[in-house]
Design an enzyme around this catalytic site. Sequence first.
Site, PDB file in Angstrom:
ATOM      1  N   ASP A   1      -5.920  -0.114  -0.822  1.00  0.00           N
ATOM      2  CA  ASP A   1      -6.851  -0.943  -1.580  1.00  0.00           C
ATOM      3  C   ASP A   1      -8.091  -1.338  -0.791  1.00  0.00           C
ATOM      4  O   ASP A   1      -8.129  -1.227   0.428  1.00  0.00           O
ATOM      5  CB  ASP A   1      -6.153  -2.235  -2.014  1.00  0.00           C
ATOM      6  CG  ASP A   1      -5.964  -3.200  -0.833  1.00  0.00           C
ATOM      7  OD1 ASP A   1      -5.455  -2.764   0.221  1.00  0.00           O
ATOM      8  OD2 ASP A   1      -6.348  -4.373  -0.959  1.00  0.00           O
TER       9      ASP A   1
ATOM     10  N   GLY B   1       0.785  -1.236   0.000  1.00  0.00           N
ATOM     11  CA  GLY B   1       0.000   0.000   0.000  1.00  0.00           C
ATOM     12  C   GLY B   1       0.814   1.280   0.000  1.00  0.00           C
ATOM     13  O   GLY B   1       0.321   2.352  -0.334  1.00  0.00           O
TER      14      GLY B   1
ATOM     15  N   LYS C   1      -5.168   6.677  11.712  1.00  0.00           N
ATOM     16  CA  LYS C   1      -6.586   6.592  12.070  1.00  0.00           C
ATOM     17  C   LYS C   1      -6.676   6.173  13.538  1.00  0.00           C
ATOM     18  O   LYS C   1      -6.905   5.003  13.862  1.00  0.00           O
ATOM     19  CB  LYS C   1      -7.256   5.547  11.168  1.00  0.00           C
ATOM     20  CG  LYS C   1      -8.728   5.710  10.998  1.00  0.00           C
ATOM     21  CD  LYS C   1      -9.339   4.454  10.444  1.00  0.00           C
ATOM     22  CE  LYS C   1      -9.418   4.447   8.950  1.00  0.00           C
ATOM     23  NZ  LYS C   1     -10.180   3.273   8.458  1.00  0.00           N
TER      24      LYS C   1
ATOM     25  N   ARG D   1      -6.002   0.893  -5.850  1.00  0.00           N
ATOM     26  CA  ARG D   1      -4.682   1.402  -5.469  1.00  0.00           C
ATOM     27  C   ARG D   1      -4.223   2.512  -6.412  1.00  0.00           C
ATOM     28  O   ARG D   1      -3.418   3.354  -6.057  1.00  0.00           O
ATOM     29  CB  ARG D   1      -3.643   0.276  -5.501  1.00  0.00           C
ATOM     30  CG  ARG D   1      -3.835  -0.796  -4.431  1.00  0.00           C
ATOM     31  CD  ARG D   1      -2.550  -1.602  -4.289  1.00  0.00           C
ATOM     32  NE  ARG D   1      -2.723  -2.879  -3.630  1.00  0.00           N
ATOM     33  CZ  ARG D   1      -2.681  -3.066  -2.309  1.00  0.00           C
ATOM     34  NH1 ARG D   1      -2.495  -2.047  -1.504  1.00  0.00           N
ATOM     35  NH2 ARG D   1      -2.819  -4.272  -1.797  1.00  0.00           N
TER      36      ARG D   1
ATOM     37  N   ASP E   1       1.602   3.128   4.613  1.00  0.00           N
ATOM     38  CA  ASP E   1       0.538   4.003   4.120  1.00  0.00           C
ATOM     39  C   ASP E   1      -0.438   4.406   5.219  1.00  0.00           C
ATOM     40  O   ASP E   1      -0.819   5.558   5.316  1.00  0.00           O
ATOM     41  CB  ASP E   1      -0.216   3.358   2.935  1.00  0.00           C
ATOM     42  CG  ASP E   1      -0.724   1.964   3.247  1.00  0.00           C
ATOM     43  OD1 ASP E   1      -0.323   1.396   4.279  1.00  0.00           O
ATOM     44  OD2 ASP E   1      -1.528   1.438   2.464  1.00  0.00           O
TER      45      ASP E   1
ATOM     46  N   PHE F   1     -13.657   4.338   5.693  1.00  0.00           N
ATOM     47  CA  PHE F   1     -12.984   3.328   4.870  1.00  0.00           C
ATOM     48  C   PHE F   1     -12.395   4.024   3.640  1.00  0.00           C
ATOM     49  O   PHE F   1     -13.112   4.362   2.709  1.00  0.00           O
ATOM     50  CB  PHE F   1     -13.980   2.248   4.458  1.00  0.00           C
ATOM     51  CG  PHE F   1     -13.313   1.008   3.938  1.00  0.00           C
ATOM     52  CD1 PHE F   1     -12.144   1.055   3.198  1.00  0.00           C
ATOM     53  CD2 PHE F   1     -13.865  -0.232   4.211  1.00  0.00           C
ATOM     54  CE1 PHE F   1     -11.532  -0.080   2.732  1.00  0.00           C
ATOM     55  CE2 PHE F   1     -13.259  -1.384   3.747  1.00  0.00           C
ATOM     56  CZ  PHE F   1     -12.100  -1.311   3.008  1.00  0.00           C
ATOM     57  N   VAL F   2     -11.102   4.241   3.678  1.00  0.00           N
ATOM     58  CA  VAL F   2     -10.459   5.001   2.599  1.00  0.00           C
ATOM     59  C   VAL F   2      -9.686   4.096   1.644  1.00  0.00           C
ATOM     60  O   VAL F   2      -9.128   3.079   2.040  1.00  0.00           O
ATOM     61  CB  VAL F   2      -9.513   6.091   3.164  1.00  0.00           C
ATOM     62  CG1 VAL F   2     -10.314   7.215   3.800  1.00  0.00           C
ATOM     63  CG2 VAL F   2      -8.504   5.520   4.155  1.00  0.00           C
TER      64      VAL F   2
ATOM     65  N   ASP G   1      -3.566   1.848  11.389  1.00  0.00           N
ATOM     66  CA  ASP G   1      -4.991   1.617  11.666  1.00  0.00           C
ATOM     67  C   ASP G   1      -5.118   1.022  13.074  1.00  0.00           C
ATOM     68  O   ASP G   1      -5.052   1.756  14.055  1.00  0.00           O
ATOM     69  CB  ASP G   1      -5.519   0.688  10.559  1.00  0.00           C
ATOM     70  CG  ASP G   1      -7.024   0.584  10.501  1.00  0.00           C
ATOM     71  OD1 ASP G   1      -7.714   1.386  11.127  1.00  0.00           O
ATOM     72  OD2 ASP G   1      -7.526  -0.323   9.809  1.00  0.00           O
TER      73      ASP G   1
HETATM   74  C1  PRP Z   1      -2.477  -2.368   5.507  1.00  0.00           C
HETATM   75  C2  PRP Z   1      -1.582  -1.154   5.586  1.00  0.00           C
HETATM   76  C3  PRP Z   1      -0.845  -1.331   6.885  1.00  0.00           C
HETATM   77  C4  PRP Z   1      -1.825  -2.128   7.707  1.00  0.00           C
HETATM   78  C5  PRP Z   1      -2.420  -1.221   8.730  1.00  0.00           C
HETATM   79  O1  PRP Z   1      -1.759  -3.394   4.968  1.00  0.00           O
HETATM   80  O2  PRP Z   1      -0.699  -1.088   4.493  1.00  0.00           O
HETATM   81  O3  PRP Z   1       0.356  -2.034   6.725  1.00  0.00           O
HETATM   82  O4  PRP Z   1      -2.830  -2.643   6.856  1.00  0.00           O
HETATM   83  O5  PRP Z   1      -3.370  -1.913   9.486  1.00  0.00           O
HETATM   84  P1  PRP Z   1      -3.210  -2.187  11.031  1.00  0.00           P
HETATM   85  O6  PRP Z   1      -2.701  -0.936  11.676  1.00  0.00           O
HETATM   86  O7  PRP Z   1      -4.630  -2.504  11.419  1.00  0.00           O
HETATM   87  O8  PRP Z   1      -2.293  -3.350  11.213  1.00  0.00           O
HETATM   88  P2  PRP Z   1      -2.390  -4.689   4.275  1.00  0.00           P
HETATM   89  O9  PRP Z   1      -2.096  -5.878   5.122  1.00  0.00           O
HETATM   90  O10 PRP Z   1      -3.821  -4.434   3.926  1.00  0.00           O
HETATM   91  O11 PRP Z   1      -1.503  -4.862   2.998  1.00  0.00           O
HETATM   92  P3  PRP Z   1      -1.286  -3.919   1.717  1.00  0.00           P
HETATM   93  O12 PRP Z   1      -0.328  -2.836   2.124  1.00  0.00           O
HETATM   94  O13 PRP Z   1      -0.702  -4.844   0.724  1.00  0.00           O
HETATM   95  O14 PRP Z   1      -2.628  -3.360   1.303  1.00  0.00           O
END
Ligand code: PRP
Length: 194
Positions: free
Chosen positions: A161, A47, A133, A167, A102, A154-155, A105
């Site tokens: 993604d 991401g 967030k 993306r 990115d 939900f962004v 959360d």
């Molecule tokens: C997303 C994002 C962070 C993580 C944040 O990754 O890139 O790494 O989730 O969430 P959290 O704080 O709840 O752990 P994802 O696993 O969706 O992979 P991606 O980057 O390939 O989309």
Amino acid sequence: MPRLWQADIQTVLLTERRIRRRVRELAGELTRDYAGKDLLVVPLLTGTLMFLADLLRHLTLPLRLDFLGVSSYGAGTVSGHLVLTKELRLEAQGRHVLLVDDILDTGRTLAEVQARMAALGPQSLRTCVLLDKPARRREPVQADYVGFVIPDLFVVGYGLDYAERYRNLPFIGVLHPRLYQGQEVARQPAAEET
Ligand code: PRP
């Protein structure tokens, strides 16, 4: 917003212009803070790709770059388990490591990644995220550099993604709830779901 995205994106949360300006500011701060240091930038796949590319072109200092592949969730499932999909190739010991992601959360991903990186013995370890967030936090994790603090929406876009789509949006938008309502959402459930 281009017509192509109008059915799926409810609103634009951060325009290309706002993102561009803020990323330049962050790069300026980082350039000042890491001047003269042996910097290793470690972005988390996938991401972070657009944020990273824009950040890098404004980081005017020597650095090394190595990706860490992590996925907090299997395809479309809810789980707190972190899967490592690519190990670091470069030596982190004794270096000034900057993790780049990115979105911060729940904090589960960064909590685990920070612990793993700290175990490698870097001289310093800091984290830079484009989006924070805080309403969703489950782990007591903070980022040292934050682009934008955002509400519990939900962004998608600018690298982020939903089910591997969106993306390539050049802005950050709020996904229309009808696209994920009634489904188990792996991350970023909208406020009304929690
Ligand atoms: C997303 C994002 C962070 C993580 C944040 O990754 O890139 O790494 O989730 O969430 P959290 O704080 O709840 O752990 P994802 O696993 O969706 O992979 P991606 O980057 O390939 O989309």
